[in-house]
Design a protein around this motif. Structure first.
Motif, PDB file in Angstrom:
ATOM      1  N   ALA A   1     -53.198 -13.279  -4.295  1.00 31.68           N
ATOM      2  CA  ALA A   1     -51.954 -13.489  -4.487  1.00 31.68           C
ATOM      3  C   ALA A   1     -51.341 -12.297  -5.462  1.00 31.68           C
ATOM      4  O   ALA A   1     -52.102 -11.631  -6.390  1.00 31.68           O
ATOM      5  CB  ALA A   1     -51.698 -14.625  -5.218  1.00 31.68           C
ATOM      6  N   GLY A   2     -49.946 -12.046  -5.372  1.00 32.97           N
ATOM      7  CA  GLY A   2     -49.579 -11.298  -6.263  1.00 32.97           C
ATOM      8  C   GLY A   2     -49.188  -9.887  -6.041  1.00 32.97           C
ATOM      9  O   GLY A   2     -49.797  -9.168  -5.206  1.00 32.97           O
ATOM     10  N   GLU A   3     -48.547  -9.390  -6.862  1.00 37.24           N
ATOM     11  CA  GLU A   3     -48.003  -7.626  -6.934  1.00 37.24           C
ATOM     12  C   GLU A   3     -48.338  -7.330  -8.376  1.00 37.24           C
ATOM     13  O   GLU A   3     -47.660  -7.583  -9.171  1.00 37.24           O
ATOM     14  CB  GLU A   3     -46.998  -7.364  -6.589  1.00 37.24           C
ATOM     15  CG  GLU A   3     -46.311  -8.205  -5.117  1.00 37.24           C
ATOM     16  CD  GLU A   3     -44.849  -8.573  -5.551  1.00 37.24           C
ATOM     17  OE1 GLU A   3     -43.919  -7.670  -5.390  1.00 37.24           O
ATOM     18  OE2 GLU A   3     -44.429  -9.748  -5.469  1.00 37.24           O
ATOM     19  N   SER A   4     -49.662  -6.547  -8.413  1.00 37.95           N
ATOM     20  CA  SER A   4     -50.063  -6.385  -9.969  1.00 37.95           C
ATOM     21  C   SER A   4     -48.976  -5.757 -10.758  1.00 37.95           C
ATOM     22  O   SER A   4     -48.997  -5.818 -12.016  1.00 37.95           O
ATOM     23  CB  SER A   4     -51.426  -5.578  -9.952  1.00 37.95           C
ATOM     24  OG  SER A   4     -51.424  -4.589  -9.053  1.00 37.95           O
ATOM     25  N   GLU A   5     -48.097  -4.841 -10.067  1.00 39.01           N
ATOM     26  CA  GLU A   5     -47.279  -4.049 -10.936  1.00 39.01           C
ATOM     27  C   GLU A   5     -46.178  -4.896 -11.711  1.00 39.01           C
ATOM     28  O   GLU A   5     -45.601  -4.361 -12.754  1.00 39.01           O
ATOM     29  CB  GLU A   5     -46.623  -2.832 -10.328  1.00 39.01           C
ATOM     30  CG  GLU A   5     -45.799  -3.270  -9.054  1.00 39.01           C
ATOM     31  CD  GLU A   5     -46.398  -3.891  -7.773  1.00 39.01           C
ATOM     32  OE1 GLU A   5     -47.848  -3.744  -7.777  1.00 39.01           O
ATOM     33  OE2 GLU A   5     -45.757  -4.219  -6.763  1.00 39.01           O
ATOM     34  N   ARG A   6     -45.929  -5.977 -11.035  1.00 46.29           N
ATOM     35  CA  ARG A   6     -44.966  -6.987 -11.724  1.00 46.29           C
ATOM     36  C   ARG A   6     -45.551  -8.012 -13.181  1.00 46.29           C
ATOM     37  O   ARG A   6     -44.798  -8.336 -14.023  1.00 46.29           O
ATOM     38  CB  ARG A   6     -44.589  -8.038 -10.867  1.00 46.29           C
ATOM     39  CG  ARG A   6     -43.936  -7.605  -9.760  1.00 46.29           C
ATOM     40  CD  ARG A   6     -43.243  -8.516  -8.728  1.00 46.29           C
ATOM     41  NE  ARG A   6     -42.277  -9.493  -9.532  1.00 46.29           N
ATOM     42  CZ  ARG A   6     -41.473 -10.491  -8.970  1.00 46.29           C
ATOM     43  NH1 ARG A   6     -42.115 -10.873  -7.819  1.00 46.29           N
ATOM     44  NH2 ARG A   6     -40.677 -11.109  -9.681  1.00 46.29           N
ATOM     45  N   TYR A   7     -46.884  -7.681 -13.367  1.00 46.79           N
ATOM     46  CA  TYR A   7     -47.345  -8.481 -14.442  1.00 46.79           C
ATOM     47  C   TYR A   7     -47.728  -7.576 -15.714  1.00 46.79           C
ATOM     48  O   TYR A   7     -48.606  -6.777 -15.920  1.00 46.79           O
ATOM     49  CB  TYR A   7     -48.595  -9.224 -13.988  1.00 46.79           C
ATOM     50  CG  TYR A   7     -48.460  -9.796 -12.632  1.00 46.79           C
ATOM     51  CD1 TYR A   7     -47.530 -10.824 -12.510  1.00 46.79           C
ATOM     52  CD2 TYR A   7     -49.332  -9.280 -11.495  1.00 46.79           C
ATOM     53  CE1 TYR A   7     -47.328 -11.128 -11.340  1.00 46.79           C
ATOM     54  CE2 TYR A   7     -49.240 -10.232 -10.504  1.00 46.79           C
ATOM     55  CZ  TYR A   7     -48.258 -10.754 -10.201  1.00 46.79           C
ATOM     56  OH  TYR A   7     -48.015 -11.399  -8.929  1.00 46.79           O
ATOM     57  N   ASN A   8     -47.003  -7.690 -16.765  1.00 47.46           N
ATOM     58  CA  ASN A   8     -46.981  -6.786 -18.025  1.00 47.46           C
ATOM     59  C   ASN A   8     -46.073  -7.503 -19.021  1.00 47.46           C
ATOM     60  O   ASN A   8     -45.101  -8.382 -18.739  1.00 47.46           O
ATOM     61  CB  ASN A   8     -46.441  -5.494 -17.687  1.00 47.46           C
ATOM     62  CG  ASN A   8     -44.995  -5.378 -17.054  1.00 47.46           C
ATOM     63  OD1 ASN A   8     -44.167  -5.566 -17.721  1.00 47.46           O
ATOM     64  ND2 ASN A   8     -45.005  -4.624 -15.873  1.00 47.46           N
ATOM     65  N   PRO A   9     -46.300  -7.113 -20.136  1.00 50.07           N
ATOM     66  CA  PRO A   9     -45.624  -7.657 -21.380  1.00 50.07           C
ATOM     67  C   PRO A   9     -44.076  -7.631 -21.170  1.00 50.07           C
ATOM     68  O   PRO A   9     -43.221  -8.705 -21.457  1.00 50.07           O
ATOM     69  CB  PRO A   9     -45.845  -7.092 -22.756  1.00 50.07           C
ATOM     70  CG  PRO A   9     -47.248  -6.482 -22.239  1.00 50.07           C
ATOM     71  CD  PRO A   9     -47.400  -6.084 -20.756  1.00 50.07           C
ATOM     72  N   GLN A  10     -43.752  -6.467 -20.506  1.00 50.81           N
ATOM     73  CA  GLN A  10     -42.015  -6.462 -20.351  1.00 50.81           C
ATOM     74  C   GLN A  10     -41.482  -7.384 -19.678  1.00 50.81           C
ATOM     75  O   GLN A  10     -40.310  -7.675 -19.213  1.00 50.81           O
ATOM     76  CB  GLN A  10     -41.618  -5.006 -19.988  1.00 50.81           C
ATOM     77  CG  GLN A  10     -41.692  -3.884 -20.862  1.00 50.81           C
ATOM     78  CD  GLN A  10     -43.503  -3.737 -21.469  1.00 50.81           C
ATOM     79  OE1 GLN A  10     -44.061  -3.460 -20.536  1.00 50.81           O
ATOM     80  NE2 GLN A  10     -43.424  -3.561 -22.607  1.00 50.81           N
ATOM     81  N   ALA A  11     -42.326  -8.027 -18.517  1.00 54.47           N
ATOM     82  CA  ALA A  11     -41.872  -8.811 -17.548  1.00 54.47           C
ATOM     83  C   ALA A  11     -41.637 -10.240 -18.150  1.00 54.47           C
ATOM     84  O   ALA A  11     -40.851 -11.117 -17.746  1.00 54.47           O
ATOM     85  CB  ALA A  11     -42.754  -8.882 -16.294  1.00 54.47           C
ATOM     86  N   VAL A  12     -41.886 -10.292 -19.472  1.00 57.29           N
ATOM     87  CA  VAL A  12     -41.717 -11.648 -20.065  1.00 57.29           C
ATOM     88  C   VAL A  12     -40.180 -11.795 -20.947  1.00 57.29           C
ATOM     89  O   VAL A  12     -40.335 -10.630 -21.627  1.00 57.29           O
ATOM     90  CB  VAL A  12     -42.912 -12.013 -20.957  1.00 57.29           C
ATOM     91  CG1 VAL A  12     -42.754 -13.472 -21.647  1.00 57.29           C
ATOM     92  CG2 VAL A  12     -44.107 -11.800 -20.185  1.00 57.29           C
ATOM     93  N   VAL A  13     -39.571 -12.627 -20.700  1.00 50.69           N
ATOM     94  CA  VAL A  13     -38.404 -12.676 -21.303  1.00 50.69           C
ATOM     95  C   VAL A  13     -37.343 -11.465 -20.859  1.00 50.69           C
ATOM     96  O   VAL A  13     -36.837 -11.012 -21.899  1.00 50.69           O
ATOM     97  CB  VAL A  13     -38.398 -12.939 -22.794  1.00 50.69           C
ATOM     98  CG1 VAL A  13     -36.910 -13.685 -23.285  1.00 50.69           C
ATOM     99  CG2 VAL A  13     -39.292 -14.054 -23.199  1.00 50.69           C
ATOM    100  N   SER A  14     -37.565 -10.938 -19.584  1.00 52.15           N
ATOM    101  CA  SER A  14     -37.066  -9.633 -19.357  1.00 52.15           C
ATOM    102  C   SER A  14     -35.625  -9.987 -19.371  1.00 52.15           C
ATOM    103  O   SER A  14     -35.068 -11.147 -19.160  1.00 52.15           O
ATOM    104  CB  SER A  14     -37.265  -9.464 -18.167  1.00 52.15           C
ATOM    105  OG  SER A  14     -37.203 -10.266 -16.872  1.00 52.15           O
TER     106      SER A  14
END
Ligand code: BGC
Length: 698
Positions: free
Chosen positions: A316-329
């Motif tokens: 599952a998923g699209e690895s480029e979406r998971y990073n610290p910047q994605a949190v509380v973006s």
């Protein structure tokens, strides 16, 4: 801000280059199982955290990091890493959305799916691969301390909201649907035996779980309580007969934490993963199997279920979406604001004196002095601090939101309401007053260390009620904003104020959203997902200390319909700054077969002066059934956006199977060849509904 790094190569040997078919997933799971010895298999079935860490959690904070289970380094099988929900991701610092009850009030499936997607991204970006966010217990009685964690009182609505959340989260990680089943008394949760007949279980307390299973939910969490004499974690009927056999659930069952199971016997009943520690499974289970007292087949089945989901979600998923910047973006903050705007329910909005305007939205051309009164206006109030606590980097309070949004020439004064005399003076000197009162984490929530838990009274605190009455007497333009996780009884003051808005626990962007609504930047569109009674006498019996309790077939609007009670604000009710008219209810036939689907359409027009969204509801009633049925039950809903003057047709598909009742004698669902009435309208209030009839043929 501390955040977990994404675990490199997190799915280890499980990640395939191509997306695997169901059959290939099964094959790989079996192949892995075949390589494991008994100890390794049993290790898949429980938490990896040493018991002593539980003590540490008391000091450093529970749920701050994902909770691991079943890692196998030898075979490169990643562990489960659990994080809780449901108002956001509880690990580290994450976006805090409005609580589930508030989102239930949005009746917005598409929005809930987007919120699920955001939570999935945030959870995975912070190292979790399983999120305990889909809480769908029926709100049988609004005193339930964890009411805020579920979406409302109606099984159909719960199922649709839960399924939307499953869809969103599972684009990225596994979603956990909880607490199966009938978990709706908090203080007695570890011991209460919830008794009900089979029909009530099938029609009222479990269909929404089936809905989420049909949506492909990977994980189901068993509840703490007993159902008909057996703890849910040991309840073979719930876990094996219904969930796994009848519904064909392919995922695994996780225990609720700490006291969710009482012995290794839970595995035989269908419980696959013990969390968060290894207490009853582990060595004890290995020993039982070795002594021939526990079938290894059962262990194999549990492990296969777990492996199947691990392999499935490795794809599952699209690895480029998971990073610290994605949190509380920025996008997630905007989503939290949108969710809060769409979840606040306008319960009352009248004119005062000779005014030609209603009190809301605040008319900034005329309101130059706004008094904001009440302690809750100036403190973060985002809900419970138990297992569902989210730690956002900031919370916009109502006062901050109002100050930011008010035009420069509108002066806002604030008084915390502790000194009533001063609060009354502030109210007298204002053009409009906003009083913000209600519940906090101290009044309701998870019952931990004898704090919080179920509510003793559904009314506001006496001092809040007295404050409202004094303020309203001093200034007729008084708007009451309520906060809390479920229904509030408003009898003693409702008639004395012209406007009431239910803001729930609105999340980190709640203050901004509240200001958007009060100043009319956005028209309210939410509707109650639970009935607001006039008094507790309109509700089923509730006892927070119960050892045993009977759950009947009727609760909420179903019970009020049956008993002829008029609630203060009915299920599905909510006002807007515009008005809507319903016309021309049409059915595409007068009879459908038992495997058929009826198409129901209605034209909805925005008859007011501003754009707005309307929640269109479809209920069904039964004429001449063999068994006692509800006067009407929700069987469909849709949200439609309309510009002023615009008309849109709203179309529902109503499959005949949705009309079935559960026949205990035949142990099966029966669609009766009788006459059914379709009701369509803006709430469950009978006077507002259009109706038409049809029948179901053989
Ligand atoms: C709660 C669950 C939660 C679990 C893990 C339990 O106390 O009842 O809802 O998922 O803790 O935090």
């Amino acid at each position: 801000m501390t955040r977990a790094k994404r675990v490199p190569g997190e799915w280890g040997a499980l990640k395939a280059d191509v997306v695997l078919s169901k059959g290939q997933v099964e094959e790989r799971a079996k192949h892995l199982l075949a390589q494991m010895n008994l100890k390794e298999k049993v290790r898949q079935m429980s938490g990896d955290t040493p018991l002593v860490s539980g003590v540490a959690w008391l000091f450093v904070g529970y749920n701050r990091r994902p909770i691991p289970a079943g890692e196998n380094r030898r075979l490169s099988i990643p562990g489960i890493r659990f994080s809780d929900g449901p108002r956001g991701v509880v690990v580290y610092r994450s976006t805090c959305f409005p609580v589930s009850m508030a989102r239930g009030a949005s009746w917005d499936i598409e929005l809930e799916e987007r919120i699920g997607d955001a939570m999935g991204v945030e959870a995975r970006s912070q190292g979790a691969n399983l999120l305990g966010n889909v809480c769908i217990n029926v709100l049988r009685h609004p005193a339930w301390g964890r009411a805020q964690e579920t979406y409302g009182e109606d099984p159909f609505h719960l199922g649709e909201m839960g399924a939307a959340s499953v869809r969103g989260v599972q684009r990225h990680i596994m979603a956990c649907v909880k607490h199966y089943a009938a978990n709706s008394i908090e203080n007695a949760r570890f011991r209460v035996d919830v008794r009900m007949n089979e029909r009530t279980l099938r029609e009222v307390y479990s269909p929404h779980f089936k809905r989420c299973v049909d949506e492909g939910a990977a994980v189901v969490m068993s509840a703490y309580n007993k159902v008909n004499g057996h703890y849910c974690g040991h309840n073979r009927h719930l876990l094996r007969d219904i969930l796994k056999s009848e519904w064909g659930f392919q995922g695994f069952v996780v225990s609720d934490f700490m006291w969710g199971i009482r012995s290794a016997g839970a595995a035989a009943a269908g419980l696959d993963l013990e969390m968060p520690f290894t207490v009853h499974f582990g060595k004890k289970l290995v020993k039982l199997v070795r002594e021939g007292k526990f079938p290894e087949d059962v262990v194999d089945e549990a492990v296969l279920r777990i492996l199947r989901q691990k392999i499935r979600f490795a794809q599952a998923g699209e690895s480029e979406r998971y990073n610290p910047q994605a949190v509380v973006s920025a996008a997630h903050k905007a989503l939290a604001r949108e969710a809060a705007q769409k979840s606040m329910v306008l319960l009352k909005n009248e004119r005062t004196g000779g005014d030609d305007h209603r009190v809301l939205p605040i008319d900034v051309a005329r309101v130059k002095r706004l008094a904001v009164i009440g302690k809750l206006a100036a403190v973060p109030n985002i809900g419970d601090t138990g297992s569902s606590m989210v730690r956002p980097p900031y919370v916009v309070t109502p006062l901050v939101g109002l100050r930011r949004t008010a035009p420069e020439d509108c002066r806002i004064t604030y008084n915390d309401g502790k000194n009533t005399g001063r609060a009354v003076d502030a109210a007298r000197g204002a053009d409009t007053v906003v009083v913000i009162v209600g519940n906090t984490r101290k009044d309701e929530g998870e019952y931990l260390f004898h704090r919080s838990g179920d509510r003793d009274a559904l009314t506001l605190k006496p001092r809040d009620e007295a404050l409202i009455l004094r303020i309203a007497a001093a200034n007729p333009k008084t708007v009451v904003v309520l906060m809390g996780g479920s229904a509030v009884v408003t009898e003693s003051w409702r008639e004395k104020v012209p406007a009431v808005l239910m803001a729930w626990y609105p999340g980190m962007e709640g203050g901004n959203a509240l200001a958007d609504i009060l100043f009319g930047k956005v028209s309210p569109s939410a509707k109650l997902p639970c009935s607001f009674p006039r008094s507790e006498s309109q509700l089923p019996f509730f006892d927070k200390r119960a050892k045993s309790i009977e759950y009947g077939y009727f609760h909420g609007y179903r019970l009020m319909d049956k008993e002829g009670h008029e609630p203060a604000f009915p299920f599905g009710f909510g006002l807007s700054y515009t008005t809507f008219a319903y016309r021309d209810l049409r059915l595409d036939g007068t009879e459908i077969p038992t495997d058929g689907t009826l198409r129901v359409s209605v034209d909805v027009t925005n008859t007011g002066g501003v754009a707005g969204e309307e929640v269109v509801q479809l209920y069904v009633g039964y004429e001449g059934s063999q068994v006692e049925r509800c006067l009407k039950e929700l069987k469909g809903f849709a949200k439609v956006h309309l510009a002023p003057g615009e008309t849109k047709p709203v179309v529902f598909a109503l499959p005949a199977r949705r009309l079935a009742y559960y026949d205990e004698q035949r142990a099966n669902w029966v669609i009766e060849p009788i006459t059914y009435t379709v009701y369509v309208g803006p709430s469950s209030r009978a006077q507002e509904l259009l109706s038409a009839q049809f029948s179901v043929g053989g």
